[in-house]
Design a protein around this motif. Structure first.
Motif, PDB file in Angstrom:
ATOM      1  N   GLY A  14       0.978  -1.198  -0.146  1.00  0.00           N
ATOM      2  CA  GLY A  14      -0.155   0.040   0.033  1.00  0.00           C
ATOM      3  C   GLY A  14       1.025   1.223   0.019  1.00  0.00           C
ATOM      4  O   GLY A  14       2.080   1.118   0.518  1.00  0.00           O
ATOM      5  N   VAL A  16       1.214   5.245   0.691  1.00  0.00           N
ATOM      6  CA  VAL A  16       0.830   6.439   1.479  1.00  0.00           C
ATOM      7  C   VAL A  16       1.663   7.695   0.593  1.00  0.00           C
ATOM      8  O   VAL A  16       2.793   7.884   1.037  1.00  0.00           O
ATOM      9  CB  VAL A  16       1.010   6.641   2.867  1.00  0.00           C
ATOM     10  CG1 VAL A  16       0.660   8.130   3.496  1.00  0.00           C
ATOM     11  CG2 VAL A  16       0.435   5.456   3.500  1.00  0.00           C
ATOM     12  N   GLN A  47      -2.664   0.613  -4.003  1.00  0.00           N
ATOM     13  CA  GLN A  47      -2.226  -0.701  -3.526  1.00  0.00           C
ATOM     14  C   GLN A  47      -2.349  -1.512  -4.560  1.00  0.00           C
ATOM     15  O   GLN A  47      -2.700  -1.397  -5.848  1.00  0.00           O
ATOM     16  CB  GLN A  47      -3.349  -1.145  -2.539  1.00  0.00           C
ATOM     17  CG  GLN A  47      -4.466  -1.614  -2.933  1.00  0.00           C
ATOM     18  CD  GLN A  47      -5.536  -1.892  -1.794  1.00  0.00           C
ATOM     19  OE1 GLN A  47      -5.490  -1.623  -0.855  1.00  0.00           O
ATOM     20  NE2 GLN A  47      -6.018  -3.077  -2.083  1.00  0.00           N
ATOM     21  N   ALA A  60       5.918  -0.772  -4.100  1.00  0.00           N
ATOM     22  CA  ALA A  60       5.349   0.462  -4.169  1.00  0.00           C
ATOM     23  C   ALA A  60       5.405   1.714  -5.284  1.00  0.00           C
ATOM     24  O   ALA A  60       4.225   1.961  -5.725  1.00  0.00           O
ATOM     25  CB  ALA A  60       5.741   1.057  -2.825  1.00  0.00           C
ATOM     26  N   GLN A 105      -0.377  -6.653   3.693  1.00  0.00           N
ATOM     27  CA  GLN A 105      -0.103  -5.523   2.821  1.00  0.00           C
ATOM     28  C   GLN A 105       1.115  -4.860   3.735  1.00  0.00           C
ATOM     29  O   GLN A 105       1.183  -4.593   4.960  1.00  0.00           O
ATOM     30  CB  GLN A 105      -0.992  -4.335   3.006  1.00  0.00           C
ATOM     31  CG  GLN A 105      -2.117  -4.651   2.015  1.00  0.00           C
ATOM     32  CD  GLN A 105      -3.431  -3.584   2.023  1.00  0.00           C
ATOM     33  OE1 GLN A 105      -3.454  -3.192   2.866  1.00  0.00           O
ATOM     34  NE2 GLN A 105      -3.903  -3.429   0.780  1.00  0.00           N
ATOM     35  N   TRP A 107       3.027  -1.264   3.868  1.00  0.00           N
ATOM     36  CA  TRP A 107       2.476   0.065   3.456  1.00  0.00           C
ATOM     37  C   TRP A 107       3.897   0.823   3.484  1.00  0.00           C
ATOM     38  O   TRP A 107       4.956   0.560   4.604  1.00  0.00           O
ATOM     39  CB  TRP A 107       1.548   0.653   4.560  1.00  0.00           C
ATOM     40  CG  TRP A 107       0.228   0.395   4.213  1.00  0.00           C
ATOM     41  CD1 TRP A 107      -0.176  -1.064   4.475  1.00  0.00           C
ATOM     42  CD2 TRP A 107      -0.443   0.800   3.304  1.00  0.00           C
ATOM     43  NE1 TRP A 107      -1.462  -1.116   3.901  1.00  0.00           N
ATOM     44  CE2 TRP A 107      -1.826   0.027   3.416  1.00  0.00           C
ATOM     45  CE3 TRP A 107      -0.581   2.082   2.732  1.00  0.00           C
ATOM     46  CZ2 TRP A 107      -2.828   0.265   2.589  1.00  0.00           C
ATOM     47  CZ3 TRP A 107      -1.745   2.633   2.168  1.00  0.00           C
ATOM     48  CH2 TRP A 107      -2.857   1.736   1.973  1.00  0.00           C
ATOM     49  N   TYR A 156      -6.449   0.439   7.674  1.00  0.00           N
ATOM     50  CA  TYR A 156      -6.219   2.151   7.378  1.00  0.00           C
ATOM     51  C   TYR A 156      -6.018   2.764   8.841  1.00  0.00           C
ATOM     52  O   TYR A 156      -5.475   3.688   8.919  1.00  0.00           O
ATOM     53  CB  TYR A 156      -7.508   2.785   6.664  1.00  0.00           C
ATOM     54  CG  TYR A 156      -7.265   2.752   5.293  1.00  0.00           C
ATOM     55  CD1 TYR A 156      -7.058   3.901   4.500  1.00  0.00           C
ATOM     56  CD2 TYR A 156      -6.881   1.607   4.604  1.00  0.00           C
ATOM     57  CE1 TYR A 156      -6.983   3.746   3.141  1.00  0.00           C
ATOM     58  CE2 TYR A 156      -6.750   1.436   3.153  1.00  0.00           C
ATOM     59  CZ  TYR A 156      -6.746   2.789   2.358  1.00  0.00           C
ATOM     60  OH  TYR A 156      -6.483   2.511   1.029  1.00  0.00           O
ATOM     61  N   VAL A 159      -2.415   1.975   9.320  1.00  0.00           N
ATOM     62  CA  VAL A 159      -1.679   3.025   8.503  1.00  0.00           C
ATOM     63  C   VAL A 159      -1.704   4.615   9.198  1.00  0.00           C
ATOM     64  O   VAL A 159      -0.679   5.132   9.348  1.00  0.00           O
ATOM     65  CB  VAL A 159      -2.199   3.104   7.198  1.00  0.00           C
ATOM     66  CG1 VAL A 159      -1.594   4.094   6.115  1.00  0.00           C
ATOM     67  CG2 VAL A 159      -2.089   1.651   6.675  1.00  0.00           C
TER      68      VAL A 159
END
Length: 171
Positions: A14, A16, A47, A60, A105, A107, A156, A159
């Motif tokens: 994922g 950001v 993602q 990513a 995942q 991140w 989330y 995250v």
């Protein structure tokens, strides 16, 4: 048929993507996606799957380009843990040919260094990839759990907890 609880998780990444103002990219899922979303919960961050031999950081960068056309980034941080979610079983049995129960995942946070005009969700990856998103915007990271489809919300929330301190330190 393998019992649902015994199916593995699909390894994914994922992203950001953080702009200069400390806001994050979110995209509204393209309308032709076969996912049970409503207008409020159709938003998510980029993602996708991690390819064989690919690191999460490499995945990513690839996924970000394939979904947003963005290449102008600098690394910020990688979450220390993997975050998992289960798809609802009827969806999982259809998605990925029923091989996975959900996603595990890793991140990655990246600083966006380009102009907003670089973002092109309608012709991502230089026009070589099918659009994942129909629209996009910048949003506060802390608001993203309320915009995501409910079965992904716990991820989330993790995250936000992992990256809010990173975003605060870079402002």
């Amino acid at each position: 048929m393998t019992p649902f609880e015994q199916l593995p998780y699909r390894p994914c990444v994922g992203v950001v993507l953080v702009n200069r103002d400390g806001l994050v990219f979110i995209g509204r899922r393209a309308e032709d996606r076969n996912e049970p979303v409503d207008a409020t919960h159709a938003w998510q961050m980029p993602q996708g799957g991690i390819d064989e031999g690919e690191s999460p950081e490499e995945a990513a960068l690839r996924e970000l380009y394939e979904e947003t056309n963005v290449r102008s980034v600098e690394p910020l941080a990688v979450a220390p843990d993997w975050f998992a979610y289960d798809l609802p079983e009827p969806i999982a049995r259809k998605a990925w040919k029923g091989r996975y129960r959900g996603q595990m995942q890793k991140w990655v946070a990246l600083r966006f260094t380009g102009p907003d005009s670089e973002i092109d969700v309608h012709r991502p990856g230089g026009g070589k990839h099918k659009p994942e998103f129909g629209d996009w915007r910048w949003e506060r990271l802390g608001r993203t759990p309320g915009l995501i489809i409910p079965f992904k919300r716990p991820v989330y929330e993790k995250v936000v907890a992992a990256f809010e301190p990173v975003l605060a330190a870079t402002r």
